[in-house]
Design a protein around this motif. Structure first.
Motif, PDB file in Angstrom:
ATOM      1  N   ASP A 670       0.838  -1.317  -0.117  1.00  0.00           N
ATOM      2  CA  ASP A 670      -0.089  -0.121  -0.148  1.00  0.00           C
ATOM      3  C   ASP A 670       0.633   1.195  -0.064  1.00  0.00           C
ATOM      4  OD1 ASP A 670      -1.270   2.049   1.886  1.00  0.00           O
ATOM      5  OD2 ASP A 670      -2.049   1.474   0.520  1.00  0.00           O
ATOM      6  N   HIS A 671       0.482   2.536  -0.984  1.00  0.00           N
ATOM      7  CA  HIS A 671       1.878   3.509  -0.597  1.00  0.00           C
ATOM      8  C   HIS A 671       1.491   4.405   0.583  1.00  0.00           C
ATOM      9  CE1 HIS A 671      -1.531   6.925  -1.616  1.00  0.00           C
ATOM     10  NE2 HIS A 671      -1.831   5.654  -1.824  1.00  0.00           N
ATOM     11  N   GLY A 672       0.721   4.209   0.902  1.00  0.00           N
ATOM     12  CA  GLY A 672       0.192   5.354   2.370  1.00  0.00           C
ATOM     13  C   GLY A 672       1.506   4.591   3.465  1.00  0.00           C
ATOM     14  N   ALA A 673       1.307   3.243   3.218  1.00  0.00           N
ATOM     15  CA  ALA A 673       2.116   2.480   4.784  1.00  0.00           C
ATOM     16  C   ALA A 673       3.982   2.598   4.099  1.00  0.00           C
ATOM     17  CB  ALA A 673       2.039   0.771   4.832  1.00  0.00           C
ATOM     18  N   PHE A 674       4.081   2.297   2.504  1.00  0.00           N
ATOM     19  CA  PHE A 674       5.424   2.007   1.535  1.00  0.00           C
ATOM     20  C   PHE A 674       5.818   3.522   2.154  1.00  0.00           C
ATOM     21  CE2 PHE A 674       7.494   4.048  -1.826  1.00  0.00           C
ATOM     22  CZ  PHE A 674       8.077   3.099  -2.143  1.00  0.00           C
ATOM     23  N   GLU A 675       5.189   4.333   1.594  1.00  0.00           N
ATOM     24  CA  GLU A 675       5.725   5.917   2.362  1.00  0.00           C
ATOM     25  C   GLU A 675       5.951   6.398   3.605  1.00  0.00           C
ATOM     26  OE1 GLU A 675       2.428   8.333   0.525  1.00  0.00           O
ATOM     27  OE2 GLU A 675       2.910   8.168  -0.846  1.00  0.00           O
ATOM     28  N   ARG A 676       5.045   5.970   4.438  1.00  0.00           N
ATOM     29  CA  ARG A 676       5.783   5.783   6.162  1.00  0.00           C
ATOM     30  C   ARG A 676       6.769   4.651   6.244  1.00  0.00           C
ATOM     31  NH1 ARG A 676       1.179   4.151   7.096  1.00  0.00           N
ATOM     32  NH2 ARG A 676       2.330   2.163   7.974  1.00  0.00           N
TER      33      ARG A 676
END
Length: 835
Positions: A670-676
């Motif tokens: 998931d790109h949100g978790a990836f960024e975090r």
């Protein structure tokens, strides 16, 4: 400027300007760094002197990309040696529903095909054919695959690409030149060699690495084997389902060929429609039915043995094979094409290994599949001894009265399940070929959160379904499909024999005599079978060759174009000097935010970054060059996945990250978790970098102070304190070379006087800038490349690159779709690569 010299220049600039030049992956000094003797000894004033050369700690590695791997406990350890017995039994039960369905349904059509070439005129015909079938099963599936080939797995993964990855790890034969020395420190990369390196293994390694034709031939061999497995995935469902349904032709009046074709197509469509539920669910659903099927085979075989003619046990004498060939000569050789059908699906034991485990497959075959198949064939032979005219429907005719319909239902279900083995193997092969840069990107759905090998590829699934329907509608006969079937089966076996022989010589370093016995015994048998099935090219054998050729062309063209594109990126990458001349603003405006620039270079700055600087009015305050790289191992452990490095001095706020994935690794972030997680990993990198710099600077000062004290008080007994200080450093270095030291152990061994006391002020500033940039959001920079052949290229190269490779690139999944990046966060710039 070539790759190495540019990398070296980047190192020196980073040192002079205070930037860190060390890959932080916890395993080694930057592989791009020049030899220590080339560095200026005056670097000690910057904290990069002799102490740094000797003291390299191992920081804890953080996986910031593979989100799903963090959710799956032991995601890369499903082949662990300490797996419980019950776990292996459960997996062995599942293999019945996935791996052995194809081989289990072969009694439906083997003898009918064999005796269509050799009419039964005496007991020798029946006993010779039975002996041939029995020893074929014992020699190839049991002796070759179960006891030898399964041991050549790549950390629990099987198939031709698994063998290729093993060879790539021990010899640099991969045509894509993105291998780093750092990759060799992945725990699953190196295997323990059973013996010291032999001159023979080194000679083979040198020949493979320095002769380009051998590299190309090896790749083509692997691609050919993979293409034939996919061809099997087309033919297996067709012949299995039609063979089972054909039993109705003798029971239902008016059930003609048209009805057979229609019912078979309906069953095939239903089979491929349930693939999306995953191998595990399909396996558990089908396994009870296959277990009942094997029980039925064994029971019916025992019944026929004792009722009709138990004397067929004489077939255990291999002399009947000689009598069979002596009596029937050319017809007996032609009958080998039908005999090979008894081992259809044998390669699935190896190709589907990633879905299960070696002990599970071995237990299932030796305890269930092998004895039941022998009993089934012996029972049919006993029936033929009494009723020789029943060879066309020997399976259904030999069923005891009153049990036809129950057995028919079970046989139909088993035939449907038989197709599952090669369908799953096709999915695995395509996934592996994509990871190693040999197939265009396609959507892959991971259907299990515990076993990463269980995947589903929608496009391939529907393609196989359409091809199966066309085969059934075109051939309309199991005999014609059987003629086509054998070529793909034997072709895959020959490829696996060649690759396992190379593994024996290069990696296992087996005794030369034993290593040559393997291809001499098994290869000879397979070549004999190949000569028999090739005689049926005009009768349908051309079909698997067409399928294999098409897939081989797609794979090789994609690999060829990808290698040329990568080489073009290396030639065109920009110099670090250019960025240094632009200054920390990069000649534009730095605005808050984090820019992730995806590229394929493991070192150097891609030319596409220069295009973004020219086209955009501003650039983000933090830039991370992200390289998604697949290494020739099935799984990269979570803690060993990433290499981080600072690019240019600190005030540029530019970093490089190489994300290393195995060809079986899950990438479903998931790109949100990836960024975090990316930011968290970057913070840890910055803190570790600051701690290393402060520690090394203090060590440097203490070392020079100790040296000056020792020079004044050389006569004092306490002068040995300098040696006491150096002991932990040298010990840490030796321990690191042995792979046993950690950063915590090294730090705890140092005197408190050299430990950093306060946080670096610049660190807090950089961390606050990182948090501000994160709050401003992420942008993904992607290069939309168009690959064209140079004008002075050969006509064939222009045809392949400008049309075929370009067509594949246009129709495969794009980078943003592969990485699951939201479209609103993507910036693309057009590029043309002249190769």
């Amino acid at each position: 400027m070539d790759e190495e010299s540019e990398g070296s220049r980047a190192i020196l600039v980073g040192n002079i300007d205070g930037g860190d030049s060390k890959w932080v992956d916890g395993s080694e000094v930057d592989s791009e760094a020049p030899p220590w003797s080339l560095l200026d000894e005056n670097e000690s004033r910057e904290g990069y002197g002799s102490v740094r050369r000797r003291f390299v700690k191992k920081p804890k590695r953080v996986d910031s990309f593979d989100v799903e791997a963090m959710e799956i406990t032991g995601s890369h350890g499903h082949h662990a040696k300490d797996a419980s017995t019950w776990r292996n039994i459960a997996l062995a039960f599942q293999t019945l529903g996935v791996v052995y369905g194809d081989m289990g349904t072969s009694p439906l059509y083997v003898f009918s095909d064999v005796f269509s070439k050799v009419p039964i005129k005496s007991d020798v015909d029946v006993l010779g054919a039975l002996s041939l079938v029995m020893y074929t099963i014992a020699l190839l599936p049991l002796a070759k695959y179960v006891f030898i080939v399964l041991k050549a797995n790549d950390n629990g993964e099987g198939g031709t690409f698994a063998l290729y990855s093993l060879i790539c790890r021990y010899a640099k034969v991969n045509l894509l030149p993105n291998r780093q020395q750092a990759d060799e420190h992945i725990s699953s990369f190196k295997l323990q060699l059973p013996t010291p390196e032999l001159e023979r293994a080194l000679s083979i390694k040198e020949a493979l690495e320095h002769k380009a034709p051998l590299k190309t031939f090896l790749l083509l061999l692997v691609l050919m084997g993979t293409s034939m497995i996919i061809g099997d995935g087309i033919l297996t469902p067709a012949i299995s389902v039609m063979s089972a349904v054909s039993g109705l032709q003798g029971e239902i009046p008016g059930f003609d060929t048209n009805a057979l074709v229609i019912v078979s197509i309906v069953i095939l469509v239903g089979l491929f429609s349930i693939q999306r539920f995953g191998t595990s669910k399909v396996g558990f659903t089908f396994a009870p039915a296959l277990a009942l099927w094997f029980f039925s085979l064994g029971s019916i075989g025992i019944y026929n043995l004792f009722k009709h003619d138990i004397s067929v046990l004489r077939a255990f004498n291999p002399a009947y094979i000689y009598f069979f060939f002596k009596k029937n000569t050319r017809h007996a050789w032609s009958a080998l094409g039908g005999c090979v059908l008894c081992i259809t699906g044998a390669e699935a034991m190896f190709a589907d290994l990633g879905h299960f485990s070696v002990p599970a497959i071995q237990v299932a075959f030796t305890c269930v599949v092998f004895p039941c198949l022998l009993l089934a064939y012996m029972g049919q032979a006993a029936y033929l001894m009494k009723y020789p005219n029943s060879s066309k429907r020997v399976f259904y005719d030999s069923i005891p009265e009153g049990l036809f319909w129950p057995v028919f239902v079970i046989a139909t279900i088993a035939a449907v399940i038989a197709s599952q083995a090669m369908i799953s193997a096709s999915f695995s092969c395509i996934k592996q070929s994509m990871a190693l840069g040999c197939f265009p990107r396609m959507k892959i759905v991971h259907t299990s959160r515990k076993l990463m090998g269980q995947i589903y590829i929608p496009v391939l699934n529907w393609f196989l379904m359409i091809m199966c329907v066309l085969v059934v509608a075109t051939f309309r006969s199991t005999t014609d499909i059987a003629n086509a079937y054998g070529i793909a089966e034997v072709g895959v076996m020959i490829v696996s024999t060649a690759l396992v022989t190379l593994v024996m010589l290069l990696i296992w370093q087996t005794n030369l005599f034993l290593a040559l016995c393997f291809p001499l015994v098994f290869g000879t048998v397979e070549l004999i079978y190949l000569s028999a099935v090739l005689s049926k090219i005009k009768e349908g054998g051309w079909l698997p060759l067409v399928f294999a050729t098409c897939f081989l062309c797609i794979m090789y063209i994609w690999n060829y174009g990808s290698v040329l594109k990568y080489q073009s990126e290396i030639r065109e990458k920009i110099s670090v000097d250019l960025l240094l001349d632009l200054g920390s603003t990069l000649g534009t405006v730095r605005v808050p935010g984090i820019g992730l620039l995806y590229n394929e270079l493991v070192q150097g700055i891609p030319y596409v970054f220069w295009q973004f600087l020219l086209d955009l009015p501003a650039i983000h305050s933090i830039i991370v060059f992200v390289c998604i790289k697949y290494v020739p191992v099935p799984v990269v452990p979570q803690e060993e996945r990433f290499l981080f490095r600072r690019v240019c001095p600190k005030d540029y706020h530019m970093f490089r990250c190489v994300a290393r994935y195995g060809y079986k690794d899950v990438r479903k972030e998931d790109h949100g978790a990836f960024e975090r997680l990316l930011v968290e990993s970057l913070e840890k990198f910055l803190r570790k970098e600051a701690k290393d710099l402060a520690l090394e600077s203090n060590l440097n000062e203490v070392e020079f102070d100790r040296i000056s004290v020792t020079s004044r008080d050389s006569e004092v007994p306490g002068g040995d304190e300098t040696g006491d200080l150096r002991i932990p450093l040298l010990s840490a270095q030796r321990l690191e070379e042995a792979g046993t030291s950690t950063s915590e152990e090294a730090i705890s061994a140092l005197p408190s006087s050299v430990m950093p006391s306060d946080e670096d002020p610049s660190l807090e500033y950089e961390l606050s800038a990182l948090r501000e940039a994160m709050n401003s959001g992420f942008t993904y920079f992607l290069g939309h490349g168009d690959v064209r052949a140079k004008k002075n290229s050969w006509f064939l190269k222009k045809l392949v690159i400008n049309y075929f490779y370009a067509f594949l690139r246009r129709n495969c999944r794009g980078g943003s779709a592969t990485m699951m990046v939201p479209h609103m966060n993507v910036l693309q710039v057009g590029m043309t690569y002249m190769v």
